[in-house]
Design a protein around this motif. Structure first.
Motif, short mmCIF file in Angstrom:
data_model
loop_
_atom_site.label_atom_id
_atom_site.label_comp_id
_atom_site.label_asym_id
_atom_site.label_seq_id
_atom_site.Cartn_x
_atom_site.Cartn_y
_atom_site.Cartn_z
N GLY A 55 0.92 -1.28 0.23
CA GLY A 55 0.03 0.26 -0.09
C GLY A 55 0.65 1.26 0.01
N PHE A 56 2.14 1.02 0.78
CA PHE A 56 2.80 2.19 0.76
C PHE A 56 3.22 2.79 -0.63
CE2 PHE A 56 7.01 4.63 1.60
CZ PHE A 56 6.53 5.33 2.69
N HIS A 57 3.77 1.54 -1.31
CA HIS A 57 4.39 1.92 -2.59
C HIS A 57 3.27 2.02 -3.51
CE1 HIS A 57 8.03 -1.17 -2.05
NE2 HIS A 57 8.36 -0.08 -1.58
N ALA A 58 1.80 1.61 -3.42
CA ALA A 58 0.94 2.51 -4.36
C ALA A 58 0.74 3.70 -4.08
CB ALA A 58 -0.23 1.56 -4.09
N ALA A 59 0.79 4.21 -2.93
CA ALA A 59 0.47 5.57 -2.70
C ALA A 59 1.70 6.40 -3.23
CB ALA A 59 0.45 5.61 -1.01
N GLY A 60 2.90 5.94 -2.94
CA GLY A 60 4.08 6.52 -3.50
C GLY A 60 3.98 6.94 -5.06
N ARG A 61 3.70 5.82 -5.62
CA ARG A 61 3.58 5.76 -7.24
C ARG A 61 2.40 6.64 -7.61
NH1 ARG A 61 4.87 0.15 -6.68
NH2 ARG A 61 2.61 -0.33 -6.48
N ALA A 62 1.48 6.63 -6.81
CA ALA A 62 0.40 7.81 -7.10
C ALA A 62 0.88 9.12 -7.03
CB ALA A 62 -0.84 7.31 -6.25
N LEU A 63 1.62 9.33 -5.78
CA LEU A 63 2.02 10.74 -5.57
C LEU A 63 2.85 10.97 -6.83
CD1 LEU A 63 2.54 13.24 -4.00
CD2 LEU A 63 4.19 12.10 -2.43
N GLU A 64 3.88 10.21 -7.32
CA GLU A 64 4.75 10.58 -8.41
C GLU A 64 4.01 10.89 -9.50
OE1 GLU A 64 8.58 7.77 -7.38
OE2 GLU A 64 7.07 6.78 -8.44
N ALA A 65 3.06 10.18 -9.69
CA ALA A 65 2.20 10.33 -10.98
C ALA A 65 1.34 11.86 -11.13
CB ALA A 65 1.16 9.19 -11.20
N LEU A 66 0.94 12.37 -9.79
CA LEU A 66 0.43 13.78 -9.59
C LEU A 66 1.37 14.61 -9.72
CD1 LEU A 66 -1.73 13.27 -6.50
CD2 LEU A 66 -2.46 13.38 -8.75
N LEU A 67 2.72 14.49 -9.45
CA LEU A 67 3.61 15.49 -9.67
C LEU A 67 4.10 15.47 -10.99
CD1 LEU A 67 5.84 14.65 -6.49
CD2 LEU A 67 4.76 16.76 -6.98
N ALA A 68 3.99 14.37 -11.75
CA ALA A 68 4.40 14.44 -13.10
C ALA A 68 3.56 15.00 -14.13
CB ALA A 68 4.62 12.86 -13.88
N VAL A 69 2.32 15.24 -13.68
CA VAL A 69 1.16 15.82 -14.50
C VAL A 69 0.92 17.24 -14.01
CG1 VAL A 69 -1.13 15.77 -15.43
CG2 VAL A 69 0.12 13.65 -15.04
N PRO A 70 1.08 18.32 -14.75
CA PRO A 70 0.93 19.72 -14.30
C PRO A 70 -0.56 19.83 -13.86
CG PRO A 70 2.20 19.88 -16.32
CD PRO A 70 1.75 18.30 -16.16
N VAL A 71 -0.99 20.45 -12.55
CA VAL A 71 -2.15 20.67 -12.20
C VAL A 71 -2.48 22.06 -12.48
CG1 VAL A 71 -2.12 18.84 -10.74
CG2 VAL A 71 -1.11 21.02 -9.78
N PRO A 72 -3.72 22.58 -12.68
CA PRO A 72 -4.16 23.95 -13.06
C PRO A 72 -4.03 24.62 -11.74
CG PRO A 72 -6.07 22.36 -12.89
CD PRO A 72 -4.66 21.59 -13.13
N ALA A 73 -3.79 25.83 -11.99
CA ALA A 73 -3.93 26.81 -10.87
C ALA A 73 -5.14 26.82 -10.19
CB ALA A 73 -3.39 28.12 -11.39
N ARG A 74 -5.11 26.75 -8.85
CA ARG A 74 -6.46 27.22 -8.32
C ARG A 74 -6.81 28.61 -8.15
NH1 ARG A 74 -8.11 27.59 -2.70
NH2 ARG A 74 -9.80 26.38 -2.01
N SER A 75 -8.24 28.73 -8.49
CA SER A 75 -8.83 29.94 -8.37
C SER A 75 -9.09 30.46 -6.98
CB SER A 75 -10.14 30.11 -9.16
OG SER A 75 -11.02 31.16 -8.88
N GLU A 76 -8.96 31.58 -6.71
CA GLU A 76 -8.86 32.17 -5.41
C GLU A 76 -10.19 32.92 -5.37
OE1 GLU A 76 -6.61 31.75 -2.90
OE2 GLU A 76 -5.52 30.66 -4.31
N ALA A 77 -11.03 32.70 -6.21
CA ALA A 77 -12.37 33.62 -6.48
C ALA A 77 -13.39 32.69 -5.35
CB ALA A 77 -12.98 33.37 -7.71
#
Length: 274
Positions: free
Chosen positions: A252-274
């Motif tokens: 489970g630790f490894h699965a979570a780590g790979r999921a985190l790496e995947a999130l960091l590999a894909v640019p995420v849109p800026a969050r609106s402050e509105a």
């Protein structure tokens, strides 16, 4: 550069399991909380020396040590000398491990009036922060338990008192608030991050599959120039502070780590402050 790390005892109680969990992901940093169920400050000198030697042998840096100071297991009326003793021990052990960061919380109440609770919490943490600074340590307050657990203004007051902030992406799930909204108010002062994700219950899952908006948190941190560590605390198979889970499970630790790496590999849109 963001550095990936993991809280070792989330993967298993023994140091061998913790090292295997982190190095199995190809990471070179670990966060220490317990070894064989024993807090870092309570390890015998011989046991601690063996821990330090093993981490050095595997080339693992320690990004933070998680203390019990002010945490969910304590109350503001408990004997303060125990916290001073723990910090004294950790000062020497953090020096040996090459880390300056010690995680603390801000003392759950014990029936005191709000103003008295605040006075006692801040007095204790100011004294602890002063002693930490003398030992070249930085106390990091986590958004988890105590007076400043979920209140941005109170967290910022602790920054004024000499502490840094540790943001956990998933603690809002457990305690009923929006973690990303909290982060928006404190992001410039965050010096360390724990990563977990889940849904109400709480029911924990790998980063990016729950309702904690981990991508939004990563986006906010990036926007504020965060360059510290992201330390994985997935709560999937092991939750040592709740004394549950099954030892020896790193999957489970490894699965979570790979999921985190995947999130960091894909640019995420800026969050609106509105």
């Amino acid at each position: 550069m963001i550095r990936l790390a993991g809280i070792g005892d989330e993967a298993g109680p023994s140091l061998a399991e913790q090292v295997a969990a982190v190095t199995g992901l190809g990471w070179s940093a670990i966060e220490l909380r317990t070894v064989d169920g024993v807090a870092v400050a309570d390890l015998t000198d011989a046991a601690f020396d063996a821990v330090a030697a093993t981490l050095a042998e595997h080339g693992l840096d320690v990004v933070c040590v998680d203390s019990r100071i002010g945490d969910w297991s304590s109350e503001i009326t408990d004997d303060f000398s125990h916290d001073l003793d723990e910090l004294r021990v950790l000062a020497a052990r953090c020096r040996a491990l090459g880390t300056r960061y010690v995680r603390v919380m801000s003392y759950p109440n014990a029936g005191l009036p709000p103003a008295e609770w605040e006075r006692r919490v801040r007095r204790r943490l100011r004294e602890l922060a002063r002693r930490a600074e003398q030992s070249d340590l930085v106390l990091l307050h986590e958004n988890c338990a105590g007076w400043a657990a979920a209140d941005a203004d109170r967290m910022l007051a602790l920054v004024d008192d000499g502490l840094g902030l540790l943001f956990d992406t998933g603690n809002g799930i457990a305690h009923g608030y929006s973690g990303v909204d909290l982060l928006a108010a404190i992001a410039p002062h965050v010096r360390h991050v724990h990563v977990k994700d889940g849904r109400s219950g709480p029911q924990w899952t790998v980063p990016g599959r729950g309702s904690a908006d981990v991508p939004g948190a990563l986006s906010l941190l990036a926007a504020h120039g965060y360059t510290g560590a992201l330390s994985l605390e997935p709560h999937l198979s092991m939750r040592p502070h709740e004394r549950d889970g099954r030892p020896g499970e790193v999957e489970g630790f490894h699965a979570a780590g790979r999921a985190l790496e995947a999130l960091l590999a894909v640019p995420v849109p800026a969050r609106s402050e509105a």
